[in-house]
Design a protein around this motif. Structure first.
Motif, short mmCIF file in Angstrom:
data_model
loop_
_atom_site.label_atom_id
_atom_site.label_comp_id
_atom_site.label_asym_id
_atom_site.label_seq_id
_atom_site.Cartn_x
_atom_site.Cartn_y
_atom_site.Cartn_z
N HIS A 122 21.13 2.64 40.49
CA HIS A 122 21.36 1.46 39.51
C HIS A 122 20.03 1.13 38.92
N HIS A 123 18.98 1.06 39.55
CA HIS A 123 17.78 0.43 39.30
C HIS A 123 16.80 1.48 38.96
N GLN A 124 17.01 2.59 39.10
CA GLN A 124 16.00 3.75 38.74
C GLN A 124 15.59 3.91 37.11
N GLU A 167 26.27 2.68 39.09
CA GLU A 167 25.99 1.29 39.38
C GLU A 167 26.30 1.04 40.94
N VAL A 168 25.43 2.29 41.81
CA VAL A 168 25.64 2.20 43.00
C VAL A 168 23.90 2.45 43.35
N GLY A 169 23.55 2.09 44.30
CA GLY A 169 22.00 2.22 44.49
C GLY A 169 21.46 3.45 44.93
N GLY A 170 20.31 3.62 45.41
CA GLY A 170 19.61 4.91 46.03
C GLY A 170 19.09 5.56 44.93
N ALA A 212 27.15 1.41 48.75
CA ALA A 212 27.94 0.16 48.52
C ALA A 212 27.58 -0.45 47.23
N ALA A 213 28.46 -0.94 46.20
CA ALA A 213 28.03 -1.86 45.40
C ALA A 213 29.20 -3.00 45.00
#
Lengths: 355, 149
Positions: free
Chosen positions: A49-51, A73-76, A143-144
């Protein structure tokens, strides 16, 4: 209300992502919770999501190889995915999941773990969110909160293309890429690698997964078709996820933990300019201990095998300044390395550590 | 100041207890941030993305999304508002700032509520906030902790 299972079967890569986002955004408290299954028909790269796509992914290579890149919209981290995986998503209303994230993972990873066990793989849930087989990861999860839903995402990893995974990533050096490849081969496994010819056919494995979700959640699961509002939302998400605007959202870089291979396993690269030359250290770390290291750069050491000796001395050492310094000293005090001392090596090994 | 099971509930502000959000009204503006319970539940942050100042956010919309090692999700504001400022610089310097100082340096955004009185009316403050938070902390079964280094 029984949990709905929406098995979309094989779909295009973009749709495989749009499905879980769309079903999540369409979920309201009065709707039953949902589990989705999808298999991508074509390869793609999914970034966290934030990359930052340009920083994390070799976009030129992906364009040339016709591998699309999408933000989820999931992290990692960024991951290469293809038809070797079946994705599962539990999409539950946020008021109907445990309040503690650790318990959310316990609840939703129990099914996939049991399914792997039933296939003959001794998988366990390693908190917070890894599923592992004897220390090796067999698929990541995340998880999101998406709309009103708490989504837990995971996959049945039948096969994994390690070569393309390390090719699509932007990495600081080819040595880093090699080390990442070796570490992934060692710490990331698949159903195929674990079971060989005894691996169940895809449809059978998916059936086992659904059965195990029903058992571990203790609720009735019913196969269903997507509602019109879900299909409309999936179409909207397809458009959004395919847009350049969504792919190139600016984000803050994650803290300097290198590339995470599995829970507790990272590959990282640090550099330090010593008087005797640049020292580049590509290091694989597992649970705070160095499990592999390559030292390169334009420094000089004699005898010729001293560099290997120094690398060997650092394996098994705690990834902490004092320990690295002590191990480096044990070699450097008896070899000829002009302009290079143990503190320089330590600085290179630990250079990407966040302050 | 209320401290319950290690969780601080700062006295000088309003709370959306279910959303784990604090709101400090500053004239016609309101500064918002994550509570101690929020940062504890999320764990160490790895990233944050802010919505751009100038954007209008509907009630229940988000001013930022945050990511930790185990979860990604939005920071919702329960009232309609315009984003005036975001704390990008602090998080650029130290992504763990909300894990260290959620009520101070780790604030997330300054917003201009469409209707400040209605915004206040939907939030809890003082002993009512502390009481609601004690119940929530028990329900979550959470003990708060901060990043020390």
């Amino acid at each position: 209300m029984a949990i709905r299972v929406l098995d979309f079967g094989q779909v295009g890569s973009l749709r495989s992502l749009a499905i879980f986002h769309g079903v999540a955004y369409a979920l309201r408290e009065e709707h039953p919770d949902v589990i989705t299954l999808t298999r991508p028909s074509d390869p793609f790269v999914s970034i966290g999501h934030h990359q930052d796509a340009r920083t994390e992914v070799d976009l030129d290579y992906c364009a040339e190889a016709q591998i699309p890149v999408y933000r989820r919209e999931v992290g990692g981290g960024a991951v290469y995915l293809d038809g070797g995986q079946t994705f599962w998503h539990t999409i539950f209303h946020r008021r109907r999941v445990p309040t503690r994230l650790e318990e959310v993972y316990e609840k939703f990873l129990a099914g996939p773990v049991l399914a792997l066990n039933r296939m003959g793989i001794p998988a366990v849930h390693r908190p917070v969110n890894d599923i592992q087989v004897e220390g090796r990861k067999i698929g990541g999860t995340g998880a999101a909160t998406i709309g009103e839903a708490m989504v837990v995402a995971g996959s049945l990893l039948f096969d994994f293309n390690y070569e393309l995974m390390v090719k699509v990533l932007r990495v600081p050096s080819e040595k880093f890429r090699d080390k990442l490849y070796d570490t992934m081969r060692e710490y990331l496994t698949t159903i195929g690698r674990e079971l060989g010819d005894a691996a169940p056919p895809r449809e059978e494995a998916e059936r086992i997964l659904v059965e195990c979700f029903a058992e571990t959640l203790g609720e009735e699961l019913v196969f269903d078709e997507p509602r019109p509002d879900e299909l409309a939302e999936i179409a909207r998400q397809e458009e959004r996820i395919a847009s350049a605007e969504w792919l190139h959202l600016d984000g803050l870089p994650a803290s300097g933990a290198g590339v995470k291979v599995a829970e507790g396993v990272h590959v990282r690269e640090g550099m330090f300019k010593a008087p005797g030359g640049l020292v580049r250290a590509t290091t694989a770390v597992r649970d705070g201990v160095i499990i592999g290291i390559v030292l390169s750069g334009d420094f000089f050491m004699e005898p010729a095998e001293a560099r290997q000796e120094l690398q060997d001395a650092l394996v098994g050492v705690a990834f902490r300044p004092d320990d690295v310094l002590r191990a480096a000293k044990s070699v450097l005090e008896r070899v000829d390395a002009p302009g290079l001392d143990a503190a320089d090596v330590t600085a290179a090994v630990l250079a990407d550590q966040p302050a | 100041m209320t401290v319950y099971r290690g969780c601080v509930v700062a006295p000088d502000r309003h709370y959306d207890v279910e959303g784990d959000l604090w709101v400090r009204f500053e004239g016609e503006l309101a500064r918002v941030g994550m509570t101690d319970v929020a940062q504890t539940r999320m764990g160490k942050m790895v990233s944050i993305r802010f919505k751009k100042p100038g954007r209008h956010v509907a009630a229940g919309g988000s001013v930022a999304t945050v990511e930790s090692a185990k979860w990604v999700g939005p920071i919702h504001v329960p009232f309609a508002c315009e984003i005036v400022d975001v704390n990008r610089e602090a998080y650029d310097r130290d992504i763990l700032i909300a894990n260290r100082d959620p009520y101070g340096e780790g604030w997330v955004a300054v917003v201009r509520p469409d209707d400040p009185e209605a915004a206040k009316a939907g939030l809890l403050e003082g002993e009512a906030a502390a009481e609601a938070y004690r119940a929530r902390i028990d329900e979550l079964d959470v003990n708060c902790f901060r990043c020390a280094d």
